[in-house]
Design an enzyme around this catalytic site. Sequence first.
Site, PDB file in Angstrom:
ATOM      1  N   ASP A  86     -10.071   1.750  -4.362  1.00  0.00           N
ATOM      2  CA  ASP A  86      -9.131   1.700  -3.244  1.00  0.00           C
ATOM      3  C   ASP A  86      -8.320   3.007  -3.236  1.00  0.00           C
ATOM      4  O   ASP A  86      -8.867   4.083  -3.035  1.00  0.00           O
ATOM      5  CB  ASP A  86      -8.251   0.459  -3.386  1.00  0.00           C
ATOM      6  CG  ASP A  86      -7.563   0.059  -2.098  1.00  0.00           C
ATOM      7  OD1 ASP A  86      -7.266   0.942  -1.271  1.00  0.00           O
ATOM      8  OD2 ASP A  86      -7.277  -1.133  -1.915  1.00  0.00           O
TER       9      ASP A  86
ATOM     10  N   GLU B 295       0.835  -1.204   0.000  1.00  0.00           N
ATOM     11  CA  GLU B 295       0.000   0.000   0.000  1.00  0.00           C
ATOM     12  C   GLU B 295       0.875   1.261   0.000  1.00  0.00           C
ATOM     13  O   GLU B 295       2.090   1.188   0.170  1.00  0.00           O
ATOM     14  CB  GLU B 295      -0.902   0.036   1.246  1.00  0.00           C
ATOM     15  CG  GLU B 295      -2.312  -0.494   1.037  1.00  0.00           C
ATOM     16  CD  GLU B 295      -3.188   0.470   0.250  1.00  0.00           C
ATOM     17  OE1 GLU B 295      -2.678   1.507  -0.229  1.00  0.00           O
ATOM     18  OE2 GLU B 295      -4.387   0.188   0.104  1.00  0.00           O
TER      19      GLU B 295
END
Length: 286
Positions: free
Chosen positions: A194, A15
């Site tokens: 996302d 991430e």
Amino acid sequence: MRAEPADLHRLDLGEGPTWDAATGRLYWIGIPDRRLRWLDHRTGATAGLELPVMPGALAPARDGRVLLATERGFELLDTADGTSRLLAPVEADRPDRRMNDGACDPYGRMVAGTMRTTEPLADGRLHRLEPDGTVTTVLGGLAVPNGLAWPEPDRLWYIDSPTRRIDLYEYPEHGPVGPLIRSLDVSHLPGVPDGMTLDADGNLWVAFWDGAAVHCLTPTGRLLATVEFPVPRPTSCTFAGPDLTTLYITTARTTRTTPDTPDDPSGRLFRLDHTTPGRPDHPWNE
């Protein structure tokens, strides 16, 4: 368009890709992995550090340091020796929380969201680290706080993933996030929105979890381009390089038990060269 792996190392949940123009590094994290990794954009060399806490987001700081949003709060990490210092705790009275995504706003303040680690996912909050070291809660009622980007200093694009929308808010310089301006419904696209970033024209590049793609959308929601992936879970993306024409994308493993083999690149960092120019990531203004 199709992206290719940029790093052989795999993370359970990669991430937070963030470009540090001062060092020429692309940083990203592994959330449950408790890892910080970085890539030299010029040479392609990679390195990393184990972290004592679970990170959720990061921003570049001065002298090769990074500001982390972690399960404890906002922390400053020195990548040279791995030492860190807690600057401000966040929701210390709520042990079932963690940070999930964040970035620095145009004023150089770190903004990051919290989410429950247990059901129900309904009361996450967006927090901002102020210049004096205090933490301000600027938005609440979130389930899975994710991508955020500022098309202008007074506007904020934001994703609360389960809504399958991308919301544009007023963003005053001081105080909480302002009223909702409009929403882009992306429920017709496969997967769940996302992380995201913006290009120089203000278009949104959004990673779709379980959608095997990063989609480029205009500010009105029109689909302009799609970057396809050989893995189902892209998580976030950012533009990098001296001219900001390389798109780096983080991904997550489909399952944590999958072995590290060339046949399954899920969890690796990907890159797409020769893209439209992007916008730089804001560093932390310490």
